[in-house]
Motif scaffolding. Structure first.
Motif, short mmCIF file in Angstrom:
data_model
loop_
_atom_site.label_atom_id
_atom_site.label_comp_id
_atom_site.label_asym_id
_atom_site.label_seq_id
_atom_site.Cartn_x
_atom_site.Cartn_y
_atom_site.Cartn_z
N ILE A 72 -18.09 -1.09 29.59
CA ILE A 72 -16.71 -0.72 29.89
C ILE A 72 -15.86 -1.79 29.24
CG2 ILE A 72 -15.00 -0.23 31.68
CD1 ILE A 72 -17.50 0.16 33.59
N GLN A 73 -15.06 -1.40 28.26
CA GLN A 73 -14.28 -2.38 27.50
C GLN A 73 -12.80 -2.19 27.82
OE1 GLN A 73 -15.48 -3.39 23.63
NE2 GLN A 73 -17.62 -2.94 24.04
N ILE A 74 -12.16 -3.34 28.14
CA ILE A 74 -10.77 -3.31 28.59
C ILE A 74 -9.96 -4.38 27.86
CG2 ILE A 74 -9.23 -3.50 30.59
CD1 ILE A 74 -11.75 -2.92 32.35
N PRO A 75 -9.13 -4.00 26.89
CA PRO A 75 -8.25 -5.00 26.26
C PRO A 75 -7.16 -5.42 27.25
CG PRO A 75 -7.95 -2.82 25.26
CD PRO A 75 -8.99 -2.67 26.31
N LEU A 76 -6.95 -6.73 27.36
CA LEU A 76 -5.98 -7.25 28.33
C LEU A 76 -4.66 -7.67 27.73
CD1 LEU A 76 -8.36 -9.45 30.52
CD2 LEU A 76 -7.46 -7.18 31.07
N THR A 77 -4.67 -8.20 26.51
CA THR A 77 -3.45 -8.81 25.98
C THR A 77 -2.94 -8.18 24.68
OG1 THR A 77 -4.72 -10.51 24.81
CG2 THR A 77 -3.97 -11.03 27.06
N ALA A 78 -3.72 -7.32 24.06
CA ALA A 78 -3.29 -6.65 22.82
C ALA A 78 -4.10 -5.38 22.65
CB ALA A 78 -3.49 -7.56 21.60
N ASP A 79 -3.50 -4.40 21.99
CA ASP A 79 -4.22 -3.17 21.70
C ASP A 79 -5.41 -3.49 20.79
OD1 ASP A 79 -2.09 -2.10 23.05
OD2 ASP A 79 -1.32 -0.94 21.35
N GLU A 80 -6.46 -2.71 20.96
CA GLU A 80 -7.67 -2.93 20.18
C GLU A 80 -8.11 -1.60 19.57
OE1 GLU A 80 -12.26 -4.50 20.88
OE2 GLU A 80 -10.86 -4.49 22.54
N GLN A 81 -8.59 -1.67 18.36
CA GLN A 81 -9.19 -0.51 17.71
C GLN A 81 -10.71 -0.59 17.91
OE1 GLN A 81 -7.40 1.91 15.88
NE2 GLN A 81 -5.68 0.88 16.82
N MET A 82 -11.33 0.57 18.11
CA MET A 82 -12.77 0.62 18.25
C MET A 82 -13.28 1.85 17.51
SD MET A 82 -13.35 -0.30 22.25
CE MET A 82 -12.27 -1.49 23.06
N GLY A 83 -14.37 1.66 16.80
CA GLY A 83 -15.02 2.79 16.14
C GLY A 83 -16.05 3.40 17.08
N TRP A 84 -16.29 4.69 16.90
CA TRP A 84 -17.31 5.40 17.69
C TRP A 84 -18.10 6.32 16.79
CZ3 TRP A 84 -18.38 10.56 18.28
CH2 TRP A 84 -19.33 10.88 19.25
N LYS A 85 -19.38 6.45 17.10
CA LYS A 85 -20.25 7.41 16.43
C LYS A 85 -21.39 7.72 17.39
CE LYS A 85 -22.45 8.31 12.01
NZ LYS A 85 -22.57 7.83 10.62
N ALA A 86 -21.80 8.97 17.45
CA ALA A 86 -22.94 9.33 18.28
C ALA A 86 -24.17 8.57 17.81
CB ALA A 86 -23.20 10.83 18.21
N LEU A 87 -24.86 7.94 18.73
CA LEU A 87 -26.03 7.13 18.37
C LEU A 87 -27.06 7.95 17.59
CD1 LEU A 87 -27.59 4.49 18.48
CD2 LEU A 87 -28.45 5.18 20.73
N GLU A 88 -27.24 9.19 17.97
CA GLU A 88 -28.24 10.02 17.29
C GLU A 88 -27.92 10.23 15.81
OE1 GLU A 88 -26.75 14.54 18.27
OE2 GLU A 88 -28.02 13.55 19.73
N ASP A 89 -26.67 9.97 15.40
CA ASP A 89 -26.28 10.11 14.00
C ASP A 89 -26.34 8.80 13.22
OD1 ASP A 89 -25.81 12.81 14.43
OD2 ASP A 89 -23.68 12.50 14.90
N CYS A 90 -26.71 7.71 13.88
CA CYS A 90 -26.80 6.40 13.22
C CYS A 90 -28.17 6.24 12.57
CB CYS A 90 -26.54 5.29 14.22
SG CYS A 90 -24.86 5.27 14.87
N GLN A 91 -28.17 5.94 11.29
CA GLN A 91 -29.42 5.86 10.53
C GLN A 91 -29.69 4.47 9.94
OE1 GLN A 91 -31.45 8.58 10.45
NE2 GLN A 91 -29.92 9.51 11.79
N ASN A 92 -28.65 3.66 9.82
CA ASN A 92 -28.76 2.40 9.08
C ASN A 92 -28.86 1.20 10.01
OD1 ASN A 92 -28.41 3.69 6.44
ND2 ASN A 92 -26.36 4.13 7.18
N VAL A 93 -30.05 0.97 10.55
CA VAL A 93 -30.28 -0.15 11.46
C VAL A 93 -30.24 -1.46 10.67
CG1 VAL A 93 -31.93 -1.22 13.05
CG2 VAL A 93 -31.69 1.27 13.00
N THR A 94 -29.43 -2.41 11.14
CA THR A 94 -29.37 -3.72 10.49
C THR A 94 -30.03 -4.80 11.34
OG1 THR A 94 -27.17 -4.17 11.39
CG2 THR A 94 -27.27 -3.17 9.19
N ALA A 95 -30.19 -4.55 12.63
CA ALA A 95 -30.92 -5.46 13.52
C ALA A 95 -31.60 -4.60 14.58
CB ALA A 95 -29.98 -6.47 14.16
N GLU A 96 -32.93 -4.64 14.58
CA GLU A 96 -33.71 -3.86 15.53
C GLU A 96 -33.33 -4.21 16.96
OE1 GLU A 96 -35.89 -1.40 14.91
OE2 GLU A 96 -35.66 -1.57 12.74
N TYR A 97 -33.63 -3.31 17.87
CA TYR A 97 -33.29 -3.50 19.28
C TYR A 97 -33.85 -4.82 19.81
CZ TYR A 97 -32.82 -2.66 24.27
OH TYR A 97 -32.49 -2.78 25.59
#
Length: 152
Positions: A72-97
């Motif tokens: 749960i992400q809550i910006p307190l002092t300034a607006d924040e931009q966040m990107g979203w993508k369905a995990l099932e559509d992510c293919q390019n792992v850069t760091a394994e779990y």
């Protein structure tokens, strides 16, 4: 993924474990009085990270996803931009779990960009890859990242 105003959080109490407990804490504290750091509200099942950060350009922020916790992400002092993508559509792992950190990282392009104003929150479930911390380069802001363990 859910995005809404803080005053509507009670609409999600049945969908998000321990959200009601967190909101009691949130509504009874002024986060300007807290130092940055971690506050455990219910052991490892519910905790809050208070962070101060500088916004970055989206190309410099990886996507992340979690298996054991809902964010749960809550910006307190300034607006924040966040990107979203369905995990099932992510293919390019850069760091394994990493089980200890409960995070896997990806190099992806957002399907959706969210503007999250102060006074709002975003809930990211384990099926949501997300890219937090996007803001005009150098913009400093404070935010809360609430971690609540997924109930099996």
């Amino acid at each position: 993924m859910i995005i809404d105003k803080i005053e509507n959080a009670d609409l999600y109490f049945d969908s998000v474990p321990r959200l009601e407990q967190f909101m009691h804490f949130f509504n009874n504290n002024d986060f300007e009085d807290f130092a940055a750091g971690k506050i455990k509200l219910d052991g490892d099942d519910l905790f809050v990270n208070i962070i101060d950060l500088k916004g970055k350009d989206e190309k410099n922020i990886p996507f992340e996803a979690h298996k054991d916790y809902i964010d749960i992400q809550i910006p307190l002092t300034a607006d924040e931009q966040m990107g979203w993508k369905a995990l099932e559509d992510c293919q390019n792992v850069t760091a394994e779990y990493d089980e200890g950190k409960d995070v896997e990282l990806y190099k992806e392009k957002a399907t959706t960009m969210l503007n999250v104003p102060v006074g709002h929150f975003v809930i990211f479930f384990p099926s949501d890859a997300h890219q937090p911390g996007i803001a005009t380069k150098g913009t400093e802001f404070r935010k809360l990242i609430v971690k609540t363990r997924v109930e099996n």
